[in-house]
Design a protein around this motif. Structure first.
Motif, PDB file in Angstrom:
ATOM      1  N   GLY A 249       0.821  -1.203   0.000  1.00  0.00           N
ATOM      2  CA  GLY A 249       0.000   0.000   0.000  1.00  0.00           C
ATOM      3  C   GLY A 249       0.850   1.245   0.000  1.00  0.00           C
ATOM      4  N   PHE A 250       0.333   2.288  -0.661  1.00  0.00           N
ATOM      5  CA  PHE A 250       1.032   3.570  -0.662  1.00  0.00           C
ATOM      6  C   PHE A 250       0.018   4.697  -0.628  1.00  0.00           C
ATOM      7  N   VAL A 251       0.514   5.876  -0.261  1.00  0.00           N
ATOM      8  CA  VAL A 251      -0.296   7.082  -0.270  1.00  0.00           C
ATOM      9  C   VAL A 251       0.510   8.174  -0.966  1.00  0.00           C
ATOM     10  N   PHE A 252      -0.183   8.937  -1.809  1.00  0.00           N
ATOM     11  CA  PHE A 252       0.431  10.063  -2.507  1.00  0.00           C
ATOM     12  C   PHE A 252      -0.642  11.119  -2.693  1.00  0.00           C
ATOM     13  N   GLU A 253      -0.511  12.225  -1.969  1.00  0.00           N
ATOM     14  CA  GLU A 253      -1.497  13.302  -1.994  1.00  0.00           C
ATOM     15  C   GLU A 253      -2.887  12.721  -1.762  1.00  0.00           C
ATOM     16  N   ASN A 254      -3.785  12.800  -2.758  1.00  0.00           N
ATOM     17  CA  ASN A 254      -5.139  12.267  -2.569  1.00  0.00           C
ATOM     18  C   ASN A 254      -5.332  10.934  -3.291  1.00  0.00           C
ATOM     19  N   VAL A 255      -4.244  10.173  -3.403  1.00  0.00           N
ATOM     20  CA  VAL A 255      -4.287   8.852  -4.032  1.00  0.00           C
ATOM     21  C   VAL A 255      -3.845   7.801  -3.023  1.00  0.00           C
ATOM     22  N   LEU A 256      -4.595   6.729  -2.957  1.00  0.00           N
ATOM     23  CA  LEU A 256      -4.280   5.617  -2.076  1.00  0.00           C
ATOM     24  C   LEU A 256      -4.257   4.354  -2.929  1.00  0.00           C
ATOM     25  N   GLY A 257      -3.153   3.609  -2.881  1.00  0.00           N
ATOM     26  CA  GLY A 257      -3.058   2.353  -3.611  1.00  0.00           C
ATOM     27  C   GLY A 257      -2.938   1.198  -2.635  1.00  0.00           C
ATOM     28  N   LEU A 258      -3.825   0.225  -2.733  1.00  0.00           N
ATOM     29  CA  LEU A 258      -3.810  -0.938  -1.845  1.00  0.00           C
ATOM     30  C   LEU A 258      -3.780  -2.222  -2.659  1.00  0.00           C
ATOM     31  N   GLN A 259      -2.956  -3.154  -2.242  1.00  0.00           N
ATOM     32  CA  GLN A 259      -2.834  -4.460  -2.898  1.00  0.00           C
ATOM     33  C   GLN A 259      -3.842  -5.455  -2.320  1.00  0.00           C
ATOM     34  N   PHE A 260      -4.394  -5.183  -1.187  1.00  0.00           N
ATOM     35  CA  PHE A 260      -5.270  -6.088  -0.443  1.00  0.00           C
ATOM     36  C   PHE A 260      -6.626  -5.432  -0.262  1.00  0.00           C
ATOM     37  N   HIS A 261      -7.498  -6.063   0.526  1.00  0.00           N
ATOM     38  CA  HIS A 261      -8.878  -5.590   0.647  1.00  0.00           C
ATOM     39  C   HIS A 261      -9.303  -5.397   2.105  1.00  0.00           C
ATOM     40  N   PHE A 262      -9.724  -4.163   2.427  1.00  0.00           N
ATOM     41  CA  PHE A 262     -10.398  -3.864   3.689  1.00  0.00           C
ATOM     42  C   PHE A 262     -11.906  -3.757   3.486  1.00  0.00           C
ATOM     43  N   GLU A 263     -12.332  -3.569   2.232  1.00  0.00           N
ATOM     44  CA  GLU A 263     -13.714  -3.207   1.952  1.00  0.00           C
ATOM     45  C   GLU A 263     -14.729  -4.344   1.990  1.00  0.00           C
ATOM     46  N   PRO A 264     -14.348  -5.606   1.785  1.00  0.00           N
ATOM     47  CA  PRO A 264     -15.405  -6.624   1.703  1.00  0.00           C
ATOM     48  C   PRO A 264     -16.111  -6.870   3.037  1.00  0.00           C
ATOM     49  N   GLU A 265     -17.412  -7.052   2.915  1.00  0.00           N
ATOM     50  CA  GLU A 265     -18.210  -7.511   4.042  1.00  0.00           C
ATOM     51  C   GLU A 265     -18.387  -9.017   3.869  1.00  0.00           C
ATOM     52  N   ALA A 266     -18.997  -9.668   4.825  1.00  0.00           N
ATOM     53  CA  ALA A 266     -19.124 -11.134   4.805  1.00  0.00           C
ATOM     54  C   ALA A 266     -19.771 -11.640   3.514  1.00  0.00           C
ATOM     55  N   ASP A 267     -20.822 -10.961   3.051  1.00  0.00           N
ATOM     56  CA  ASP A 267     -21.479 -11.383   1.802  1.00  0.00           C
ATOM     57  C   ASP A 267     -20.534 -11.290   0.612  1.00  0.00           C
TER      58      ASP A 267
END
Length: 125
Positions: free
Chosen positions: A55-73
């Motif tokens: 993962g990286f951050v640059f100004e208003n850009v965020l790049g992630l290789q993995f997932h925080f967003e999924p819910e159980a479904d």
């Protein structure tokens, strides 16, 4: 392209204090066999023992290789539609679809996702 897959639940380590409130280590869902190059001006944000650039951050850009967003479904749908990807012998996390489902989504992940989104919103104002 990596010579292996990283599929399942595994911790990511925070490498930067740029975004306040992020825990030092957190479980995230990995579902990839790629790795990106961090842009020159960007700051490394997350890493794992298997894949350095997570993962990286640059100004208003965020790049992630993995997932925080999924819910159980969402996780159930990923496993139902792409279980063979997890079951591949090249999966270095050695988690089957059943293992991934049994783990469950960490309750902290939604809070972390909101912290990341709030940070991005603050950068655009």
């Amino acid at each position: 392209m990596l010579p292996y897959k990283e599929v399942g639940w595994a911790p990511v380590k925070r490498l930067s204090n740029r975004i306040p409130g992020l825990p030092e280590k957190v479980e995230a869902l990995h579902w990839h066999e790629q790795m990106f190059t961090v842009p020159e001006q960007a700051e490394m944000l997350f890493s794992t023992d298997l894949v350095k650039n997570q993962g990286f951050v640059f100004e208003n850009v965020l790049g992630l290789q993995f997932h925080f967003e999924p819910e159980a479904d969402n996780v159930r749908e990923m496993v139902a539609n792409d279980c063979e990807y997890a079951n591949d012998p090249k999966n270095t996390l050695h988690q089957t679809g059943a293992d991934i489902l049994a783990h469950g989504v960490p309750s902290k992940n939604q809070e972390i996702m909101f912290l990341l989104l709030d940070y991005l919103l603050d950068q655009t104002n």
